[in-house]
Design an enzyme around this catalytic site. Structure first.
Site, short mmCIF file in Angstrom:
data_model
loop_
_atom_site.label_atom_id
_atom_site.label_comp_id
_atom_site.label_asym_id
_atom_site.label_seq_id
_atom_site.Cartn_x
_atom_site.Cartn_y
_atom_site.Cartn_z
CB ALA A 11 -0.92 -0.01 1.22
CB ALA A 12 4.34 1.86 -0.77
NE ARG A 17 -3.41 3.84 -11.87
CZ ARG A 17 -3.19 2.53 -12.00
NH1 ARG A 17 -3.72 1.87 -13.01
NH2 ARG A 17 -2.46 1.87 -11.12
CG ASP A 106 -4.92 -1.52 -5.55
OD1 ASP A 106 -4.61 -2.72 -5.38
OD2 ASP A 106 -4.60 -0.87 -6.57
N GLY A 141 -2.36 -7.37 -15.80
CA GLY A 141 -1.31 -8.24 -16.32
C GLY A 141 -1.95 -9.49 -16.94
CE LYS A 318 -24.26 11.37 18.35
NZ LYS A 318 -23.45 12.47 18.92
C1 UD1 Z 1 -0.85 -4.91 -10.54
C2 UD1 Z 1 -0.10 -6.06 -11.23
C3 UD1 Z 1 -0.95 -6.57 -12.38
C4 UD1 Z 1 -2.29 -7.04 -11.87
C5 UD1 Z 1 -2.98 -5.94 -11.07
C6 UD1 Z 1 -4.19 -6.51 -10.36
C7 UD1 Z 1 2.31 -5.68 -11.00
C8 UD1 Z 1 3.55 -5.22 -11.67
N1 UD1 Z 1 1.18 -5.60 -11.72
O1 UD1 Z 1 -0.99 -3.85 -11.47
O2 UD1 Z 1 -0.29 -7.65 -13.04
O3 UD1 Z 1 -3.10 -7.47 -12.96
O4 UD1 Z 1 -2.11 -5.39 -10.07
O5 UD1 Z 1 -4.91 -5.50 -9.69
O6 UD1 Z 1 2.38 -6.11 -9.86
N2 UD1 Z 1 2.55 -0.66 -4.64
C9 UD1 Z 1 3.52 -0.48 -3.68
N3 UD1 Z 1 4.76 -0.09 -4.07
C10 UD1 Z 1 5.08 0.10 -5.38
C11 UD1 Z 1 4.09 -0.09 -6.35
C12 UD1 Z 1 2.82 -0.48 -5.96
O7 UD1 Z 1 3.27 -0.66 -2.48
O8 UD1 Z 1 6.24 0.45 -5.64
C13 UD1 Z 1 1.19 -1.06 -4.21
C14 UD1 Z 1 0.15 -0.04 -4.61
O9 UD1 Z 1 -0.04 0.90 -3.58
C15 UD1 Z 1 -1.09 -0.92 -4.81
C16 UD1 Z 1 -0.51 -2.26 -5.21
O10 UD1 Z 1 0.86 -2.26 -4.86
O11 UD1 Z 1 -1.82 -1.08 -3.60
C17 UD1 Z 1 -0.63 -2.54 -6.71
O12 UD1 Z 1 0.01 -1.50 -7.44
P1 UD1 Z 1 -0.66 -0.84 -8.71
O13 UD1 Z 1 0.22 0.23 -9.19
O14 UD1 Z 1 -2.08 -0.51 -8.43
O15 UD1 Z 1 -0.56 -2.08 -9.74
P2 UD1 Z 1 -1.44 -2.33 -11.01
O16 UD1 Z 1 -1.01 -1.43 -12.11
O17 UD1 Z 1 -2.87 -2.30 -10.64
CA CA Z 2 -4.05 -1.63 -8.77
#
Ligand code: UD1
Ligand code: CA
Length: 419
Positions: A11-12, A17, A106, A141, A318
């Site tokens: 969750a980093a 978007r 997410d 992916g 409430k």
């Molecule tokens: C990712 C997958 C994709 C998959 C999809 C499903 C990868 C490379 N891709 O894409 O194959 O189909 O999820 O929903 O894994 N995050 C970090 N650190 C980072 C990058 C991301 O903690 O450096 C966290 C984000 O906060 C997020 C999660 O990892 O909660 C997924 O990252 P996100 O950028 O949403 O990946 P997708 O493009 O959705």
């Molecule tokens: Ca995602």
């Protein structure tokens, strides 16, 4: 399953978007944040270790989940991809031997049975990947398989060839790894891809050569919905809302019009209770059996309706208890109140609970009759079987003794001959 389990929650990311300033994983979904929703599912697996990877908005997110026990929070530093995030998480899992499950913060619709099935699917392989057949695979992916149908890798959409884009089997974003194989594969990641990131998904092609990789495919593809935008949040909310309503319907709660009924997560409702249209019931409410709520009622945190209580149209409640068989049927606000049994709360009654600085309590004892348009200025008590006249303003601390009739502004006891 005797292997110990560690879960890594990612969750980093910034959540660009979504276009909102709130950190993405703190967006609300039926009364919980996205991250709480995911962490609740993770908790159902009873992992030995749970590592949450944060960076952007770290303080806010960490504060929001601070009430949970057993979490280890790590800071990814500037995020360089999901593979990088897991590399950082693994530093705090040095020496851990067992299953490492990776979930994305997410993706809030996943369920514990699916994660258990994913874990079982690993068997003795190096990893298992959760896949789905998506109606619209955009942004996800793609799962690459060989002619025998075995998984050989995962390709991010932006790196796909036109033929690969036609693949409708997608990566759901949930994995179960053998800890030592994961650690080895993470060392081999490179950022030679369209986004210049270290992809966790690239560990899969590596693990295929050697310990092997298995897949588990979700039955219900709603479970894999990822929230990248507010539009996807709205879609996820619909699914979650439907799940909540179906559960109450299955428990014998009569919901006249599910399409206009909002019931958040974590509400208890007894059987034979009727929920009428356009009603909003927030998280943390407890409703007994045989009650009636709505239409157009709003029950907020800390509301407790005892059996047979009725809350009608345009009534907000409430932090209040409404006793057995008591009724507030029209246009009322009941806040910080304890209403006894068999009380009639007349149309337009208001508990004036807030003096601008503090909230105060109102007590209405059993069998009291609160006339239409009464204002009860808290703190105040209306005794058992007492009556207030229409339009009475009972001022603070001027408690109405049991059995008396009080009227007027400010309210005072009505003399016998006036009655
Ligand atoms: C990712 C997958 C994709 C998959 C999809 C499903 C990868 C490379 N891709 O894409 O194959 O189909 O999820 O929903 O894994 N995050 C970090 N650190 C980072 C990058 C991301 O903690 O450096 C966290 C984000 O906060 C997020 C999660 O990892 O909660 C997924 O990252 P996100 O950028 O949403 O990946 P997708 O493009 O959705
Ligand atoms: Ca995602």
């Amino acid at each position: 399953m005797s292997r110990p389990l560690a879960v890594v929650v990612l969750a980093a990311g910034l959540g660009k978007r979504t276009k909102v300033s709130l950190p993405k994983v703190l967006l609300p979904l039926c009364g919980r944040t996205l991250i709480d929703t995911v962490l609740d599912v993770v908790a159902e697996l009873h992992p030995e270790r749970t590592v949450v990877v944060l960076h952007h908005h770290k303080e806010r997110v960490a504060k929001a989940i601070a009430g949970r026990s057993g979490l280890q929070i790590v800071d990814q530093g500037e995020p360089r991809g999901t593979g990088h995030a897991v590399q950082v998480a693994m530093e705090s899992l040095i020496g851990f031997e067992g299953d490492v499950m990776v979930v994305y913060g997410d993706c809030p619709l996943i369920t514990a049975p699916t994660l258990r099935a994913l874990r079982d699917a690993r068997g003795e392989a190096g990893a298992s990947v959760l896949t789905a057949f998506a109606d619209d695979p955009t942004g996800l992916g793609r799962i690459l398989r060989d002619v025998n149908g075995n998984i050989v890798g995962i390709r991010e959409e932006r790196d796909c060839s036109p033929e690969e884009l036609e693949i409708d089997e997608v990566n759901a974003g949930f994995y179960c790894f053998a800890s030592r194989h994961l650690a080895g594969a993470l060392l081999g990641l490179s950022d030679d891809n369209a986004q210049g990131e270290l992809y966790l998904t690239d560990t899969i092609a590596q693990l295929v050569e050697g310990p092997g990789v298995t897949t588990h495919t979700v039955v219900d593809d709603d479970e894999i919905l990822g929230v990248n935008s507010l539009r996807e949040l709205a879609l996820a909310r619909d699914v979650m809302q439907e799940r909540i309503l179906l559960e109450h319907l299955g428990n014998g709660v009569i919901i006249e019009d599910p399409s206009t009924t909002y019931i958040e997560h974590g509400v208890v409702i007894g059987r034979d209770t009727r929920i009428l249209p356009c009603t909003v019931i927030r998280t943390g409410c407890v409703i007994g059996e045989g009650c009636e709520v709505g239409p157009f009622a709003h029950l907020r945190l800390g509301t407790r309706l005892e059996d047979g209580a009725e809350i009608g149209n345009f009534v907000e409640v409430k932090k209040s208890t409404i006793g057995r068989g008591s009724k507030a049927k029209h246009l009322a606000y009941l806040g910080d109140a304890t209403i006894g049994a068999q009380v009639n709360v007349g149309c337009g009654t208001i508990t004036a609970n807030y003096d601008g600085k503090h909230k105060h309590q109102t007590v209405v004892e059993d069998g009291a009759f609160i006339g239409s348009g009464t204002v009860l200025v808290a703190p105040v008590t209306v005794g058992a079987k007492a009556t207030t006249g229409a339009g009475a303003i009972v001022t603070r601390g001027r408690d109405v003794p049991p059995g008396e009739v009080w009227v007027g502004v400010p309210a005072r006891a009505m003399r016998k001959k006036e009655r």
